[in-house]
Design a protein around this motif. Structure first.
Motif, PDB file in Angstrom:
ATOM      1  N   ARG A  35     -14.113 -29.364 -24.574  1.00 41.71           N
ATOM      2  CA  ARG A  35     -14.510 -28.487 -23.486  1.00 41.71           C
ATOM      3  C   ARG A  35     -14.469 -29.254 -22.169  1.00 41.71           C
ATOM      4  O   ARG A  35     -14.979 -30.370 -22.066  1.00 41.71           O
ATOM      5  N   VAL A  38     -16.370 -28.848 -16.212  1.00 42.41           N
ATOM      6  CA  VAL A  38     -16.250 -28.082 -14.974  1.00 42.41           C
ATOM      7  C   VAL A  38     -17.408 -28.445 -14.046  1.00 42.41           C
ATOM      8  O   VAL A  38     -18.535 -28.662 -14.484  1.00 42.41           O
ATOM      9  N   TRP A  61     -10.726 -18.447  -7.463  1.00 45.72           N
ATOM     10  CA  TRP A  61     -11.976 -18.750  -8.163  1.00 45.72           C
ATOM     11  C   TRP A  61     -12.648 -19.955  -7.514  1.00 45.72           C
ATOM     12  O   TRP A  61     -11.988 -20.956  -7.212  1.00 45.72           O
ATOM     13  N   ILE A  63     -16.337 -22.237  -8.239  1.00 46.20           N
ATOM     14  CA  ILE A  63     -17.518 -22.419  -9.085  1.00 46.20           C
ATOM     15  C   ILE A  63     -18.724 -22.760  -8.222  1.00 46.20           C
ATOM     16  O   ILE A  63     -18.686 -23.695  -7.417  1.00 46.20           O
ATOM     17  N   LEU A  82     -18.596 -16.831 -16.264  1.00 40.04           N
ATOM     18  CA  LEU A  82     -17.807 -17.410 -17.343  1.00 40.04           C
ATOM     19  C   LEU A  82     -18.715 -17.959 -18.423  1.00 40.04           C
ATOM     20  O   LEU A  82     -19.855 -18.349 -18.158  1.00 40.04           O
ATOM     21  N   LEU A  86     -15.221 -21.279 -20.565  1.00 42.18           N
ATOM     22  CA  LEU A  86     -14.365 -20.761 -19.492  1.00 42.18           C
ATOM     23  C   LEU A  86     -13.792 -19.384 -19.763  1.00 42.18           C
ATOM     24  O   LEU A  86     -12.801 -18.975 -19.132  1.00 42.18           O
ATOM     25  N   TYR A 179      -3.208 -23.449 -21.798  1.00 41.69           N
ATOM     26  CA  TYR A 179      -4.373 -24.129 -21.233  1.00 41.69           C
ATOM     27  C   TYR A 179      -4.018 -25.586 -20.970  1.00 41.69           C
ATOM     28  O   TYR A 179      -3.559 -26.301 -21.871  1.00 41.69           O
ATOM     29  N   ARG A 184      -8.183 -28.032 -15.999  1.00 38.89           N
ATOM     30  CA  ARG A 184      -9.422 -27.387 -16.465  1.00 38.89           C
ATOM     31  C   ARG A 184      -9.288 -25.870 -16.434  1.00 38.89           C
ATOM     32  O   ARG A 184     -10.242 -25.152 -16.088  1.00 38.89           O
ATOM     33  N   ALA A 185      -8.113 -25.353 -16.810  1.00 38.93           N
ATOM     34  CA  ALA A 185      -7.890 -23.912 -16.681  1.00 38.93           C
ATOM     35  C   ALA A 185      -6.680 -23.470 -17.495  1.00 38.93           C
ATOM     36  O   ALA A 185      -5.828 -24.276 -17.884  1.00 38.93           O
TER      37      ALA A 185
END
Length: 210
Positions: A35, A38, A61, A63, A82, A86, A179, A184-185
């Motif tokens: 994971r 983020v 986007w 955060i 999210l 994610l 991915y 990170r996306a």
């Protein structure tokens, strides 16, 4: 014949074999992803298009908050929620009760199934879906933001529901997406939906906190 005269050759063979094994091991390690970490301030800009490709971002986007329960931010200035993995719980466009397009750690060959209730806010439709996901490969993918090493996933779903004008919704969906740990996306996705056609989303640019 001197039984030791081939020593240097054997040594070189073992060295080459060890190097090959090391490279294979490194490749195997690279094909696993935990994971992502983020952070507040991470930003991504995507473009979504139907048919004719575009590189002009239309989805941003940012955060704003991270807790053990989930991630909060904005999409084009409106609330975005999210999961820790994610997955989009709620955006200006839709809402899902149990999204699992990503399920970390990722590795080639991993498979899972999930069910989720959804609301498509744009059309006022709602329903449920059963989705089977498989990580089918690890490869390079090129998008406007650059070229990335990415996990390729395929999600096949069955949707049932009611449209905003009370007509029945029933069909199959198919989405292929990539991915990239470095971003990170999900950097690219191509979705086939019997009601809205083929849509593509690509990462155009991003800024990650160190």
């Amino acid at each position: 014949m001197n039984p030791f005269q081939y020593g240097p050759v054997v040594s070189r063979i073992f060295s080459v074999s060890a190097l090959a094994l090391a490279l294979l091991a490194g490749s195997a390690l690279a094909q696993n992803a935990d994971r992502p970490n983020v952070k507040v301030g991470d930003q991504w800009q995507f473009v979504m298009y139907y048919g004719i490709p575009s590189t002009e971002p239309n989805r941003a986007w940012v955060i704003n908050s991270i807790t053990p329960a989930g991630i909060e931010g904005t999409e084009n200035g409106e609330p975005l929620m999210l999961t820790p993995d994610l997955n989009v719980l709620e955006s200006p466009r839709h809402k899902d009760s149990n999204p699992k397009a990503l399920s970390f750690p990722l590795e080639v060959g991993k498979q899972w199934r999930y069910t989720s209730d959804w609301v498509f806010k744009v059309k006022g439709s709602k329903g449920s879906s059963v989705v089977d996901v498989a990580v089918v490969g690890h490869e390079k993918v090129k998008v406007p933001a650059g070229e990335f090493d990415a996990f390729k996933l395929v999600a096949k779903g069955i949707i049932r529901g009611v449209s905003g004008i009370n007509s029945q919704i029933a069909g199959e969906t198919n989405t292929t997406y990539w991915y990239a740990p470095a971003a990170r996306a999900i950097v690219k996705s191509v979705s086939h939906n019997p009601y809205i056609g083929i849509s593509t989303v690509e990462l155009v640019e991003f800024h990650l906190q160190p």
